[in-house]
Design a protein around this motif. Structure first.
Motif, PDB file in Angstrom:
ATOM      1  N   LYS A   1      17.711 -22.895 -16.847  1.00 56.80           N
ATOM      2  CA  LYS A   1      16.453 -23.522 -16.448  1.00 56.80           C
ATOM      3  C   LYS A   1      16.346 -24.978 -16.881  1.00 56.80           C
ATOM      4  CE  LYS A   1      12.585 -21.422 -17.694  1.00 56.80           C
ATOM      5  NZ  LYS A   1      11.227 -20.956 -17.975  1.00 56.80           N
ATOM      6  N   ASP A   2      16.839 -25.309 -18.067  1.00 60.78           N
ATOM      7  CA  ASP A   2      16.698 -26.675 -18.563  1.00 60.78           C
ATOM      8  C   ASP A   2      17.549 -27.681 -17.787  1.00 60.78           C
ATOM      9  OD1 ASP A   2      19.104 -25.722 -19.649  1.00 60.78           O
ATOM     10  OD2 ASP A   2      18.862 -26.858 -21.497  1.00 60.78           O
ATOM     11  N   LYS A   3      18.476 -27.211 -16.989  1.00 68.56           N
ATOM     12  CA  LYS A   3      19.331 -28.108 -16.198  1.00 68.56           C
ATOM     13  C   LYS A   3      18.793 -28.343 -14.784  1.00 68.56           C
ATOM     14  CE  LYS A   3      22.423 -28.677 -19.356  1.00 68.56           C
ATOM     15  NZ  LYS A   3      22.574 -29.961 -20.002  1.00 68.56           N
TER      16      LYS A   3
ATOM     17  N   MET B   1      18.235 -36.356 -11.244  1.00 69.03           N
ATOM     18  CA  MET B   1      19.378 -37.241 -11.449  1.00 69.03           C
ATOM     19  C   MET B   1      20.544 -36.975 -10.483  1.00 69.03           C
ATOM     20  SD  MET B   1      18.180 -39.023 -13.907  1.00 69.03           S
ATOM     21  CE  MET B   1      19.577 -39.938 -14.510  1.00 69.03           C
ATOM     22  N   GLY B   2      20.521 -35.830  -9.823  1.00 71.92           N
ATOM     23  CA  GLY B   2      21.621 -35.490  -8.923  1.00 71.92           C
ATOM     24  C   GLY B   2      22.846 -34.954  -9.636  1.00 71.92           C
ATOM     25  N   SER B   3      22.694 -34.628 -10.925  1.00 75.72           N
ATOM     26  CA  SER B   3      23.830 -34.096 -11.677  1.00 75.72           C
ATOM     27  C   SER B   3      24.149 -32.674 -11.224  1.00 75.72           C
ATOM     28  CB  SER B   3      23.536 -34.126 -13.182  1.00 75.72           C
ATOM     29  OG  SER B   3      22.371 -33.396 -13.465  1.00 75.72           O
ATOM     30  N   MET B   4      25.339 -32.231 -11.545  1.00 75.63           N
ATOM     31  CA  MET B   4      25.788 -30.899 -11.145  1.00 75.63           C
ATOM     32  C   MET B   4      25.333 -29.857 -12.168  1.00 75.63           C
ATOM     33  SD  MET B   4      27.349 -31.640  -8.393  1.00 75.63           S
ATOM     34  CE  MET B   4      28.777 -30.810  -7.768  1.00 75.63           C
ATOM     35  N   VAL B   5      25.090 -28.645 -11.693  1.00 77.96           N
ATOM     36  CA  VAL B   5      24.784 -27.512 -12.557  1.00 77.96           C
ATOM     37  C   VAL B   5      25.871 -26.466 -12.364  1.00 77.96           C
ATOM     38  CG1 VAL B   5      22.279 -27.863 -12.573  1.00 77.96           C
ATOM     39  CG2 VAL B   5      23.298 -26.448 -10.804  1.00 77.96           C
ATOM     40  N   VAL B   6      26.012 -25.584 -13.344  1.00 77.46           N
ATOM     41  CA  VAL B   6      26.984 -24.499 -13.255  1.00 77.46           C
ATOM     42  C   VAL B   6      26.212 -23.185 -13.210  1.00 77.46           C
ATOM     43  CG1 VAL B   6      28.946 -23.348 -14.332  1.00 77.46           C
ATOM     44  CG2 VAL B   6      28.675 -25.828 -14.560  1.00 77.46           C
ATOM     45  N   ALA B   7      26.399 -22.426 -12.145  1.00 78.68           N
ATOM     46  CA  ALA B   7      25.742 -21.129 -12.002  1.00 78.68           C
ATOM     47  C   ALA B   7      26.397 -20.111 -12.928  1.00 78.68           C
ATOM     48  CB  ALA B   7      25.851 -20.659 -10.558  1.00 78.68           C
ATOM     49  N   LEU B   8      25.713 -19.002 -13.158  1.00 77.96           N
ATOM     50  CA  LEU B   8      26.272 -17.942 -13.993  1.00 77.96           C
ATOM     51  C   LEU B   8      27.618 -17.457 -13.453  1.00 77.96           C
ATOM     52  CD1 LEU B   8      23.165 -15.737 -14.877  1.00 77.96           C
ATOM     53  CD2 LEU B   8      24.263 -17.505 -16.256  1.00 77.96           C
ATOM     54  N   CYS B   9      27.795 -17.491 -12.128  1.00 77.86           N
ATOM     55  CA  CYS B   9      29.042 -17.029 -11.524  1.00 77.86           C
ATOM     56  C   CYS B   9      30.145 -18.077 -11.591  1.00 77.86           C
ATOM     57  CB  CYS B   9      28.808 -16.633 -10.070  1.00 77.86           C
ATOM     58  SG  CYS B   9      28.436 -18.034  -8.981  1.00 77.86           S
TER      59      CYS B   9
ATOM     60  N   PRO C   1      24.895 -29.474  -7.030  1.00 78.92           N
ATOM     61  CA  PRO C   1      23.647 -30.138  -7.402  1.00 78.92           C
ATOM     62  C   PRO C   1      22.462 -29.307  -6.895  1.00 78.92           C
ATOM     63  CG  PRO C   1      24.530 -31.162  -5.446  1.00 78.92           C
ATOM     64  CD  PRO C   1      25.532 -30.108  -5.887  1.00 78.92           C
ATOM     65  N   VAL C   2      21.353 -29.311  -7.621  1.00 79.73           N
ATOM     66  CA  VAL C   2      20.162 -28.590  -7.197  1.00 79.73           C
ATOM     67  C   VAL C   2      19.497 -29.371  -6.071  1.00 79.73           C
ATOM     68  CG1 VAL C   2      17.861 -27.811  -7.897  1.00 79.73           C
ATOM     69  CG2 VAL C   2      19.798 -27.537  -9.447  1.00 79.73           C
TER      70      VAL C   2
END
Length: 80
Positions: free
Chosen positions: A34-36, A43-51, A56-57
């Motif tokens: 959630k904090d990402k 900012m357009g930064s990438m997130v890593v899903a649990l899988c 990017p969101v």
């Protein structure tokens, strides 16, 4: 050489979408920390899903949206 395993410090997640269709609607949503979410959206930064999927969101899930089955299994294992 394999990537190092990461431990999630918090499992408070919410689904975020990837794999868009032709009308820009995600085919499925993934669980991410959630904090990402806001950081990625702003900012357009990438997130890593649990899988493990990295993206990017761009969209928020609506009730009833399809969720990645791998993310769902991992998320359920944390709730146990």
């Amino acid at each position: 050489m394999s990537a190092p395993t990461q431990t999630l410090p918090e499992v408070d997640t919410r689904p975020e979408g990837t794999d868009t269709t032709t009308d820009d609607t995600p085919k499925m949503f993934h669980y991410v920390k959630k904090d990402k979410i806001v950081e990625s959206a702003v900012m357009g930064s990438m997130v890593v899903a649990l899988c493990g999927e990295v993206f990017p969101v761009t969209k928020a899930a609506k009730p009833g949206s399809p969720v990645c089955p791998d993310c769902q299994k991992i998320y359920e294992s944390f709730k146990g």
